[in-house]
Design a protein around this motif. Structure first.
Motif, short mmCIF file in Angstrom:
data_model
loop_
_atom_site.label_atom_id
_atom_site.label_comp_id
_atom_site.label_asym_id
_atom_site.label_seq_id
_atom_site.Cartn_x
_atom_site.Cartn_y
_atom_site.Cartn_z
N GLY A 210 0.83 -1.20 0.00
CA GLY A 210 0.00 0.00 0.00
C GLY A 210 0.86 1.25 0.00
O GLY A 210 1.89 1.30 -0.68
N ASP A 211 0.49 2.25 0.79
CA ASP A 211 1.21 3.52 0.84
C ASP A 211 2.54 3.31 1.57
O ASP A 211 2.55 3.04 2.78
N PRO A 212 3.67 3.45 0.89
CA PRO A 212 4.95 3.21 1.56
C PRO A 212 5.31 4.26 2.60
O PRO A 212 6.25 4.06 3.37
N ASN A 213 4.58 5.36 2.61
CA ASN A 213 4.83 6.40 3.61
C ASN A 213 3.84 6.35 4.76
O ASN A 213 3.59 7.34 5.45
N GLN A 214 3.30 5.14 5.00
CA GLN A 214 2.42 4.90 6.14
C GLN A 214 2.84 3.62 6.86
O GLN A 214 2.01 2.77 7.17
N LEU A 215 4.16 3.49 7.12
CA LEU A 215 4.70 2.27 7.71
C LEU A 215 5.53 2.60 8.94
O LEU A 215 6.32 3.56 8.92
N THR A 216 5.39 1.80 9.99
CA THR A 216 6.31 1.93 11.12
C THR A 216 7.66 1.36 10.73
O THR A 216 7.76 0.42 9.94
N ILE A 217 8.72 1.93 11.30
CA ILE A 217 10.08 1.50 10.99
C ILE A 217 10.89 1.54 12.27
O ILE A 217 10.82 2.53 13.03
N LYS A 218 11.62 0.47 12.55
CA LYS A 218 12.40 0.47 13.78
C LYS A 218 13.67 -0.36 13.63
O LYS A 218 13.81 -1.18 12.72
N CYS A 219 14.58 -0.12 14.57
CA CYS A 219 15.84 -0.86 14.64
C CYS A 219 16.09 -1.22 16.09
O CYS A 219 15.91 -0.39 17.00
N THR A 220 16.49 -2.46 16.33
CA THR A 220 16.92 -2.88 17.66
C THR A 220 18.36 -3.39 17.59
O THR A 220 18.77 -3.96 16.57
N VAL A 221 19.09 -3.18 18.66
CA VAL A 221 20.44 -3.70 18.80
C VAL A 221 20.47 -4.54 20.07
O VAL A 221 20.20 -4.02 21.16
N ASN A 222 20.72 -5.82 19.92
CA ASN A 222 20.69 -6.76 21.05
C ASN A 222 19.38 -6.68 21.82
O ASN A 222 19.33 -6.77 23.04
N GLY A 223 18.28 -6.48 21.05
CA GLY A 223 16.95 -6.44 21.64
C GLY A 223 16.54 -5.08 22.16
O GLY A 223 15.36 -4.88 22.51
N GLU A 224 17.45 -4.12 22.22
CA GLU A 224 17.13 -2.77 22.70
C GLU A 224 16.70 -1.89 21.54
O GLU A 224 17.41 -1.79 20.53
N THR A 225 15.55 -1.25 21.65
CA THR A 225 15.05 -0.39 20.57
C THR A 225 15.91 0.86 20.47
O THR A 225 16.08 1.60 21.45
#
Length: 302
Positions: A210-225
């Motif tokens: 769908g709309d690519p500008n309506q997505l959550t995005i995240k990164c974790t390092v060793n489980g820490e957001t």
């Protein structure tokens, strides 16, 4: 459709992520032969308008006749992934494209997309170890990013038609050696170390996203957001990016565009709080609808 690359001892071939299994197309063709069906991801990307409907029909046929325990139905835990785009033609990156990321690094909000490039030596896959080139850098940073995968040639396209040239989207970790990146005004050196662009695990077709500008995005390092944002924070949205680039160069099937990273990177922290990636760190990039891309950092061994 969620397209994948299956790596069997260096032999890369096509798979499709189903609800429960990964369908190995090579193995399926032994049980359900069909002429002309592609068996690698680049063949799909190169002729998506024809191939995707053919694949959809074939998958329905296989699923209808499938039996538990068949060699062509793989548990995800059994799959060794290759890059979901194995041989991109161009790797084009957009810098400082999230408003809050520009603010955290005290950078001016750009008036035009800031473009740079990476090379194919940076491409690797979900699950692969990433070598930290400690001979030349001590400041490797993570960057969660949405990737646009071009599926139809684009030249001088208007913003309104731009996304019709997109086959789909995937995750990338745009790894960046900050000391090398900032050594000169050109960022390329810090962005182009080996395996600095893991892609995957899936290439998800645009109709599922769908709309690519309506997505959550995240990164974790060793489980820490570390990063937790939304693609709506992009300064230049995906349709604007594709249109803008197409005014200056032809975009071809298989080209990929890395659309920038949100706030939360190591570089955005006060100097005395910056802890860069080290041996053993596990980094996961997760974008809504695109699955999770996980890689372990290891000291480079030569």
């Amino acid at each position: 459709m969620k397209l994948v690359t299956i790596d069997q001892a260096g032999n890369l071939h096509l798979g499709v992520k189903l609800e429960r299994y990964v369908l190995d197309i090579n193995e399926a063709l032994k049980a359900f032969p069909e002429d002309g069906l592609p068996t690698d991801i680049m063949s799909v990307i190169g002729d998506a308008g024809t191939v995707i409907p053919q694949l959809e029909r074939y998958i329905a046929r296989v699923v209808e006749g499938a039996s538990e325990g068949s060699a062509y139905l793989l548990e995800e835990s059994e799959v060794t992934y290759g890059p979901c785009v194995t041989h991109p033609g161009k790797i084009i990156c957009v810098g400082l494209n999230y408003r809050k990321h520009a603010e955290e690094t005290n950078a001016a909000i750009p008036q035009y997309p800031i473009l740079f490039n990476k090379f194919n030596n940076t491409i690797t896959s979900h699950g692969d170890d990433i070598p930290l080139p400690n001979r030349v850098t001590s400041q490797v940073d993570y960057e969660a990013e949405l990737v646009i995968v071009i599926g139809k040639e684009a030249k001088y396209v208007a913003k309104e038609q731009a996304l019709s040239h997109v086959l789909g989207y995937c995750n990338v970790n745009d790894l960046s050696a900050r000391d090398l990146q900032m050594r000169t005004q050109q960022w390329l050196l810090g962005k182009s170390c080996d395996k600095f662009s893991p892609l995957g695990p899936y290439l998800v077709t645009a109709d599922e996203v769908g709309d690519p500008n309506q997505l959550t995005i995240k990164c974790t390092v060793n489980g820490e957001t570390r990063q937790n944002s939304h693609t709506s924070d992009m300064i230049f949205h995906c349709d604007e990016i594709v249109s803008y680039i197409s005014q200056h160069m032809t975009l071809s099937p298989g080209d990929i565009i890395l659309t920038g990273t949100p706030e939360g990177v190591v570089l955005g922290k006060p100097v005395d709080q910056r802890v860069y990636l080290k041996h053993g760190d596990v980094v996961t990039i997760e974008i809504e609808k695109l699955g999770a891309l996980t890689n372990r950092m290891v000291d480079e061994q030569l």
